[in-house]
Write a protein that holds these residues in place. Structure first.
Motif, PDB file in Angstrom:
ATOM      1  N   VAL A 170       4.994  28.922  14.766  1.00  0.00           N
ATOM      2  CA  VAL A 170       4.751  30.156  15.517  1.00  0.00           C
ATOM      3  C   VAL A 170       4.680  29.844  17.009  1.00  0.00           C
ATOM      4  CG1 VAL A 170       3.095  32.008  15.962  1.00  0.00           C
ATOM      5  CG2 VAL A 170       3.597  31.313  13.608  1.00  0.00           C
ATOM      6  N   GLY A 171       5.486  30.553  17.781  1.00  0.00           N
ATOM      7  CA  GLY A 171       5.558  30.308  19.212  1.00  0.00           C
ATOM      8  C   GLY A 171       6.548  29.217  19.587  1.00  0.00           C
ATOM      9  N   CYS A 219      10.119  33.012  13.588  1.00  0.00           N
ATOM     10  CA  CYS A 219       9.707  33.343  12.216  1.00  0.00           C
ATOM     11  C   CYS A 219       9.112  34.748  12.226  1.00  0.00           C
ATOM     12  CB  CYS A 219       8.735  32.312  11.642  1.00  0.00           C
ATOM     13  SG  CYS A 219       7.372  31.828  12.713  1.00  0.00           S
ATOM     14  N   PRO A 220       9.929  35.764  12.578  1.00  0.00           N
ATOM     15  CA  PRO A 220       9.424  37.136  12.642  1.00  0.00           C
ATOM     16  C   PRO A 220       8.980  37.612  11.267  1.00  0.00           C
ATOM     17  CG  PRO A 220      11.817  37.116  12.776  1.00  0.00           C
ATOM     18  CD  PRO A 220      11.372  35.693  12.844  1.00  0.00           C
ATOM     19  N   MET A 221       7.721  37.849  11.144  1.00  0.00           N
ATOM     20  CA  MET A 221       7.106  38.078   9.838  1.00  0.00           C
ATOM     21  C   MET A 221       7.675  39.292   9.115  1.00  0.00           C
ATOM     22  SD  MET A 221       3.069  38.547   9.165  1.00  0.00           S
ATOM     23  CE  MET A 221       2.470  39.134   7.586  1.00  0.00           C
ATOM     24  N   LYS A 278      -0.352  41.618  21.989  1.00  0.00           N
ATOM     25  CA  LYS A 278       0.531  40.474  22.215  1.00  0.00           C
ATOM     26  C   LYS A 278       0.665  39.615  20.956  1.00  0.00           C
ATOM     27  CE  LYS A 278      -0.521  40.384  27.149  1.00  0.00           C
ATOM     28  NZ  LYS A 278      -1.074  39.610  28.284  1.00  0.00           N
ATOM     29  N   LEU A 279      -0.398  39.514  20.181  1.00  0.00           N
ATOM     30  CA  LEU A 279      -0.329  38.738  18.946  1.00  0.00           C
ATOM     31  C   LEU A 279       0.643  39.370  17.952  1.00  0.00           C
ATOM     32  CD1 LEU A 279      -4.064  37.725  18.323  1.00  0.00           C
ATOM     33  CD2 LEU A 279      -2.181  36.266  19.093  1.00  0.00           C
ATOM     34  N   ARG A 280       0.696  40.672  17.923  1.00  0.00           N
ATOM     35  CA  ARG A 280       1.635  41.336  17.022  1.00  0.00           C
ATOM     36  C   ARG A 280       3.074  41.032  17.425  1.00  0.00           C
ATOM     37  NH1 ARG A 280      -1.106  47.189  15.363  1.00  0.00           N
ATOM     38  NH2 ARG A 280      -3.213  46.380  15.142  1.00  0.00           N
ATOM     39  N   ARG A 281       3.318  40.968  18.702  1.00  0.00           N
ATOM     40  CA  ARG A 281       4.664  40.587  19.162  1.00  0.00           C
ATOM     41  C   ARG A 281       4.956  39.132  18.808  1.00  0.00           C
ATOM     42  NH1 ARG A 281       3.421  43.231  24.153  1.00  0.00           N
ATOM     43  NH2 ARG A 281       3.537  41.253  25.284  1.00  0.00           N
TER      44      ARG A 281
END
Length: 238
Positions: free
Chosen positions: A170-171, A175-177, A45-48
């Motif tokens: 973030v969240g 800001c998709p890395m 989930k963190l990767r998403r």
């Protein structure tokens, strides 16, 4: 409900009831299978959340700890970095970089305004030795969102790393890395994630991992390659 304490601050934010109830559960041991199962589930989930294919490292520290981990793991004393300084937390980037012994060029931006990507590009043209650009996705002290994606586009083709503080983004704000070519993205638990303070999250791009592997860690506690190796086993370094 009328007597309930309400935090009207940029952080820490109020805790949802389900988070408070989760915190009331009994402690588990962090080196046993139950913890590993949680880490594996949360990692996906963190990767998403970060928009990345790589691991996202949980660090038991504040967001400033993650900023320190990034600077001390990606740069060596004497390296040159450009700091976008448009608020209190831009100033914090400068202070952390100086504490590592980096040579800091500050790109001053009036408080309440966003940095112009062309100004970042001009600063990099003026000093090709700059090894990193440090900025906020959102400058918490002013609420201004910097054009990180556009800055990254102006940095294309350079070896300069883009390090972004996403503590109040973030969240909250996209800001998709990986899609934006951010080399290091970090956040803290107490804002968009609506958790208590004291947990930070950090991810690196493949080329930032190469830099981290070639940089002698500046701090025993913040050893990002060591953290990555443990995360891949469902564990943490410390």
């Amino acid at each position: 409900m009328f007597n309930k304490t309400r935090l009207l601050t940029p952080g820490p934010t109020p805790l949802p009831e389900r988070v408070r109830l989760a915190l009331a559960r009994d402690m588990i041991h962090h080196r046993k299978g139950e913890f590993t199962a949680i880490m594996d589930r949360v990692q996906e989930k963190l990767r998403r959340l970060f928009g990345t294919e790589g691991p996202v490292l949980p660090l038991s520290c504040s967001g400033t700890g993650a900023m320190t981990a990034a600077v001390y793991s990606l740069f060596s004393p004497g390296d040159r970095v450009l700091v976008v300084e448009g608020g209190k937390f831009g100033e914090r980037w400068r202070a952390i970089a100086a504490s590592r012994g980096l040579l800091v060029t500050s790109l001053q931006v009036p408080w309440g305004e966003a940095v112009r990507p062309e100004d970042v590009a001009a600063a990099l043209e003026a000093d090709p030795a700059i090894r990193g650009v440090l900025l906020q996705v959102c400058e918490t002290s002013t609420g201004v969102r910097h054009p990180v994606r556009e800055v990254a586009e102006r940095m294309a083709g350079r070896e300069t790393l883009l390090v972004a503080d996403g503590i109040s983004a973030v969240g909250i704000s996209p800001c998709p890395m990986d899609a934006w070519n951010i080399d290091c993205l970090l956040t803290g638990s107490q804002k968009g994630l609506m958790l208590p303070p004291g947990l930070a999250l950090l991810a690196l791009s493949p080329r930032a991992w190469e830099r981290a592997g070639a940089t002698r860690p500046g701090c025993f506690y913040f050893d990002l390659p060591g953290e990555r190796d443990n995360v891949l086993k469902g564990q943490t370094l410390f």
